[in-house]
Design a protein around this motif. Structure first.
Motif, mmCIF file in Angstrom:
data_model
loop_
_atom_site.group_PDB
_atom_site.id
_atom_site.type_symbol
_atom_site.label_atom_id
_atom_site.label_comp_id
_atom_site.label_asym_id
_atom_site.label_seq_id
_atom_site.Cartn_x
_atom_site.Cartn_y
_atom_site.Cartn_z
ATOM 1 N N ILE A 206 0.818 -1.223 0.000
ATOM 2 C CA ILE A 206 0.000 0.000 0.000
ATOM 3 C C ILE A 206 0.846 1.265 0.000
ATOM 4 C CG2 ILE A 206 -2.051 -1.053 1.034
ATOM 5 C CD1 ILE A 206 -1.120 0.089 3.752
ATOM 6 N N THR A 207 2.128 1.152 -0.370
ATOM 7 C CA THR A 207 2.989 2.345 -0.390
ATOM 8 C C THR A 207 2.406 3.435 -1.275
ATOM 9 O OG1 THR A 207 5.018 1.143 0.111
ATOM 10 C CG2 THR A 207 5.259 3.212 -1.075
ATOM 11 N N SER A 208 1.948 3.081 -2.483
ATOM 12 C CA SER A 208 1.451 4.101 -3.410
ATOM 13 C C SER A 208 0.262 4.848 -2.817
ATOM 14 C CB SER A 208 1.060 3.470 -4.746
ATOM 15 O OG SER A 208 -0.004 2.552 -4.589
ATOM 16 N N ARG A 484 16.812 -18.007 -13.006
ATOM 17 C CA ARG A 484 15.872 -17.224 -12.200
ATOM 18 C C ARG A 484 15.710 -17.876 -10.829
ATOM 19 N NH1 ARG A 484 10.975 -17.415 -15.221
ATOM 20 N NH2 ARG A 484 10.509 -19.303 -14.022
ATOM 21 N N THR A 485 15.896 -17.091 -9.775
ATOM 22 C CA THR A 485 15.773 -17.624 -8.415
ATOM 23 C C THR A 485 14.595 -17.040 -7.650
ATOM 24 O OG1 THR A 485 17.312 -15.932 -7.604
ATOM 25 C CG2 THR A 485 18.255 -18.074 -8.230
ATOM 26 N N ALA A 486 14.021 -15.931 -8.126
ATOM 27 C CA ALA A 486 12.914 -15.311 -7.399
ATOM 28 C C ALA A 486 12.207 -14.332 -8.317
ATOM 29 C CB ALA A 486 13.421 -14.591 -6.158
ATOM 30 N N THR A 487 10.910 -14.102 -8.037
ATOM 31 C CA THR A 487 10.142 -13.116 -8.804
ATOM 32 C C THR A 487 9.317 -12.183 -7.923
ATOM 33 O OG1 THR A 487 8.285 -14.660 -9.081
ATOM 34 C CG2 THR A 487 9.956 -14.631 -10.827
ATOM 35 N N VAL A 488 9.048 -12.565 -6.680
ATOM 36 C CA VAL A 488 8.259 -11.700 -5.799
ATOM 37 C C VAL A 488 8.971 -11.570 -4.457
ATOM 38 C CG1 VAL A 488 6.038 -12.224 -6.872
ATOM 39 C CG2 VAL A 488 6.854 -13.643 -4.977
ATOM 40 N N PHE A 489 8.537 -10.620 -3.665
ATOM 41 C CA PHE A 489 9.192 -10.324 -2.390
ATOM 42 C C PHE A 489 9.228 -11.546 -1.475
ATOM 43 C CE2 PHE A 489 9.410 -8.723 1.951
ATOM 44 C CZ PHE A 489 10.372 -7.730 1.861
ATOM 45 N N ILE A 598 8.287 3.017 -9.342
ATOM 46 C CA ILE A 598 6.892 3.220 -9.711
ATOM 47 C C ILE A 598 6.117 2.503 -8.611
ATOM 48 C CG2 ILE A 598 5.063 2.588 -11.341
ATOM 49 C CD1 ILE A 598 7.030 3.027 -13.591
ATOM 50 N N LEU A 599 5.461 3.257 -7.760
ATOM 51 C CA LEU A 599 4.978 2.692 -6.504
ATOM 52 C C LEU A 599 3.932 1.609 -6.706
ATOM 53 C CD1 LEU A 599 4.917 5.905 -4.287
ATOM 54 C CD2 LEU A 599 6.719 4.182 -4.527
ATOM 55 N N ASP A 600 3.138 1.706 -7.768
ATOM 56 C CA ASP A 600 2.200 0.620 -8.058
ATOM 57 C C ASP A 600 2.945 -0.655 -8.411
ATOM 58 O OD1 ASP A 600 -0.148 2.093 -7.634
ATOM 59 O OD2 ASP A 600 -0.108 2.911 -9.662
ATOM 60 N N HIS A 601 4.048 -0.545 -9.160
ATOM 61 C CA HIS A 601 4.857 -1.728 -9.480
ATOM 62 C C HIS A 601 5.441 -2.334 -8.207
ATOM 63 C CE1 HIS A 601 5.738 -0.466 -13.945
ATOM 64 N NE2 HIS A 601 4.449 -0.626 -13.697
ATOM 65 N N GLU A 602 5.970 -1.467 -7.342
ATOM 66 C CA GLU A 602 6.529 -1.939 -6.077
ATOM 67 C C GLU A 602 5.484 -2.695 -5.266
ATOM 68 O OE1 GLU A 602 7.249 0.148 -1.840
ATOM 69 O OE2 GLU A 602 8.233 1.148 -3.516
ATOM 70 N N ASP A 603 4.293 -2.102 -5.154
ATOM 71 C CA ASP A 603 3.241 -2.708 -4.346
ATOM 72 C C ASP A 603 2.797 -4.057 -4.895
ATOM 73 O OD1 ASP A 603 3.153 -0.656 -2.502
ATOM 74 O OD2 ASP A 603 1.515 0.411 -3.487
ATOM 75 N N GLU A 604 2.893 -4.223 -6.191
ATOM 76 C CA GLU A 604 2.369 -5.438 -6.810
ATOM 77 C C GLU A 604 3.458 -6.458 -7.131
ATOM 78 O OE1 GLU A 604 -0.207 -4.181 -9.987
ATOM 79 O OE2 GLU A 604 -1.566 -3.177 -8.596
ATOM 80 N N GLY A 605 4.612 -6.333 -6.468
ATOM 81 C CA GLY A 605 5.580 -7.411 -6.534
ATOM 82 C C GLY A 605 6.966 -7.064 -7.023
ATOM 83 N N MET A 606 7.184 -5.855 -7.585
ATOM 84 C CA MET A 606 8.509 -5.543 -8.113
ATOM 85 C C MET A 606 9.427 -5.015 -7.003
ATOM 86 S SD MET A 606 8.102 -4.160 -11.998
ATOM 87 C CE MET A 606 9.832 -4.526 -12.328
#
Length: 641
Positions: A206-208, A484-489, A598-606
């Motif tokens: 919910i950062t954004s 590839r070792t990871a894709t989400v937090f 891009i805070l929406d990207h961060e919130d959704e897994g980046m």
């Protein structure tokens, strides 16, 4: 509502520390704009209102400063009713925190917020009926699908000082949010050169939304080197926080002042309880220090502006325009510093200065040559006349802010010092130490091709068979294989590092043809420089299969702009490019993060965690990992260049 700090008292525009007793006062109407109290306008007038300059809060190492997060109402334009906000100390932006380099500071961030999130959130279709602005570039939530999951959000916050040196416990870890009635205790080392940092909420998922609600503020580090330069200071040094914003409307189309988040959704109609594939939230209006399109009265002399792009999505390409002639004032901006401090020598911005979200620019503008003039700062895109209306798919209003220069002439133009930081050295690829830990991060898409992802990579044998998660890439003429070792937090942590050591990171952006995506990548606790940017032939990546069918191949070198030429903590990575950054990790340690800003990207897994340890601990940890057959990407033979 509670006050700003239990160790401060307001004195004019400065908050001076005095002992440990609570003497602070809450924001009153004197700090906000006069204007309407009910919706009356369907359009807003540019440059109608003065720039708001936040008060200054100077921290010291003798006491704990308590900063209260409180509800507030402030008018963001005089033609708008007051806006409900979540704020630091009742101010939007929060107080400008000042510290001295080398002096630790301790802060208790007290969550005294109440109620639900003051931001209205909807899903919106990207296309619109007929001519005019596209739906995401209009005020109002007409045609939007309500986001019921946002309506019930109550305050859950964590504060991150962006670009600061602090241990993981004080870094504002996204999963370490606090609820109302509790405090986040933090210690900031401030063991860095003079720089313009900033602080903001960093709560998981919910950062954004929390940032859009008002939880942002400037943070300035001062040092002796900066003081000796005698740059414009005091009232002639002004921090500028640029943010895009949107507002809801009433049933008559009048703008009501409530902040509105319109996520652009693609695919089927959103289903309650399901997160649909969506683009980021673009907004039509631009605020500077919490005022939509403000003006600033300036003397005919030099000013220093500390500029940060705090938008959730938008890149600003800033140009100074003479309102009378409509032409750009070339060379008006002298760049003296980037994200993390001063350059070696000043650089003249010929026309435009670009800032992606979280990037900063330290600028000097001398108004001595413009007595009686009105200049305006505008947003533009390449090939477009600065100050002209922009295409509706970008931003409908180019205005950012206006400078009104007094008529009195100043006979002595200001000369920016020819040497700014004698310590500054520009890093070239060959300057990176041979033992620097090398890392690869792909900025890709999920297998549906709909949502951007971080692919954290670990180098493996070049003979590794192709398969899901295996990517081949050419680096310096050699084909290397990555797994590839990871894709989400929430995936297993695989990046481990030694504090106070050199690192070289490759950000590799791979996107389908015609997708103009970009990612401003921020690494916590690392001061870096952009050492190389190249185009990239990424046609060999099959997103649906999650692998390459032929190696990704770097192409021509791309320019590094003046505003990217200094010490940084955030770099913008355009689609189908590879950007290499190198620098030294801070002395501090702990579990921290790197992510797209891009805070929406961060919130959704980046966003991904990585762990920094003292060198001796890092060595033992590597031995333990190897013993258990779990070699991490920060250890082992392939971790170095």
């Amino acid at each position: 509502m509670a006050g700003l700090t239990t160790a401060a008292v307001a004195v004019g525009g400065t908050i001076a520390l005095r002992g440990s007793e609570s003497q602070a006062q809450e924001l009153t109407g004197a700090a906000t704009l006069p204007g309407v109290d009910t919706p009356t306008h369907t359009e807003l007038t540019p440059f109608k209102d003065p720039l708001r300059i936040p008060p200054t809060l100077r921290l010291n190492s003798r006491s704990i400063t308590e900063i209260n997060l409180v509800n507030s109402r402030q008018r963001l334009h005089s033609q708008l009713p007051p806006t409900r906000l979540w704020t630091y100390g009742g101010h939007f932006p929060g107080p400008t925190i000042e510290v001295r380099s080398g002096q630790k500071a301790r802060v208790a961030w007290n969550n005294k917020l109440a109620g639900t999130l003051p931001v209205k959130a909807v899903w919106i279709r990207p296309e619109g009926p007929g001519p005019g602005l596209l739906p995401y570039n209009r005020p109002g939530s007409e045609g939007g699908f309500p986001r019921a999951e946002v309506d019930g959000l109550t305050p859950w916050t964590t504060v991150h000082v962006h670009g600061g040196h602090q241990n993981g416990l004080s870094d504002g870890a996204s999963e370490y949010g606090v609820t109302p009635g509790d405090a986040q205790l933090a210690e900031f080392a401030n063991d860095q050169a003079a720089a313009h940092l900033f602080y903001h909420d960093h709560a998981m998922a919910i950062t954004s939304l929390n940032v859009a609600a008002g939880l942002v503020g400037h943070y300035l580090v001062r040092d002796a080197e900066e003081s000796r330069l005698r740059l414009p200071q005091g009232e002639y040094e002004i921090p500028l926080m640029i943010q895009e914003v949107n507002f809801d409307t009433d049933d008559k189309g009048r703008i009501d002042g409530r902040i509105l988040s319109k996520r652009i959704v693609h695919g089927p109609e959103p289903t309650p309880g399901v997160m649909p594939p969506a683009l980021a939230s673009l907004c039509p209006f631009t605020m500077v220090n919490g005022v939509v399109w403000p003006h600033l009265d300036v003397e005919a002399r030099a000013y220093r502006f500390r500029v940060v792009n705090m938008s959730g999505v938008r890149v600003y390409r800033l140009v100074v325009v003479d309102e009378e002639t409509g032409k750009p004032v070339r060379g008006a901006m002298k760049l003296i510093g980037t994200d993390l401090g001063l350059l070696g020598k000043p650089q003249t911005i010929d026309e435009a200065l670009s800032l992606a979200p979280a990037e900063r620019a330290d600028l000097v503008i001398d108004f001595a040559a413009f007595p009686g003039k009105r200049l305006k700062l505008v947003n533009t895109i390449p090939g477009q006349t600065p100050g002209a209306a922009l295409p509706e798919f970008t931003i409908p209003y180019p205005e950012v802010m206006q400078f009104r220069v007094e008529k009195k002439r100043n006979p002595k133009p200001y000369a920016v010092p020819a040497t700014l930081s004698p310590r500054f050295r520009n890093i070239k690829p060959g300057d990176v130490p041979k033992d620097a830990t090398e890392r690869f991060v792909l900025l890709a898409f999920d297998k549906s091709g709909a949502m951007p992802q971080i692919w954290e990579m670990q180098e493996v044998s070049a003979q590794t068979a192709p398969g899901d998660g295996i990517v081949q890439i050419e680096i310096d003429g050699t084909t290397r294989a990555l797994r590839r070792t990871a894709t989400v937090f929430e995936d297993t942590t695989t990046f481990f590092a030694s504090s106070d050591t050199w690192e070289k990171w490759h950000f590799v952006s791979v996107a389908p043809p015609g997708v103009p995506i970009y990612h401003p990548m921020h690494i916590h606790l690392m001061n870096f420089q952009v050492v190389e940017r190249r185009s990239l032939d990424s046609t060999g990546l099959d997103h649906a299969a999650g692998k390459t069918t032929k190696p990704l191949t770097p192409g021509a070198a791309l320019p590094i702009a003046p505003e990217e030429s200094g010490w940084k903590d955030t770099v913008n990575v355009q689609a189908n490019t590879i950007v290499t950054v190198a620098g030294r990790l801070a002395k501090q340690s702990g579990k921290v993060m790197y992510h797209c800003h891009i805070l929406d990207h961060e919130d959704e897994g980046m966003m991904r965690p990585f762990v920094i340890m003292p060198a001796a601990v890092h060595e033992i940890h590597g031995m333990v990992m190897e013993m258990n057959g779990k070699m991490g990407a920060g250890h082992g033979a392939h971790a170095h260049s």
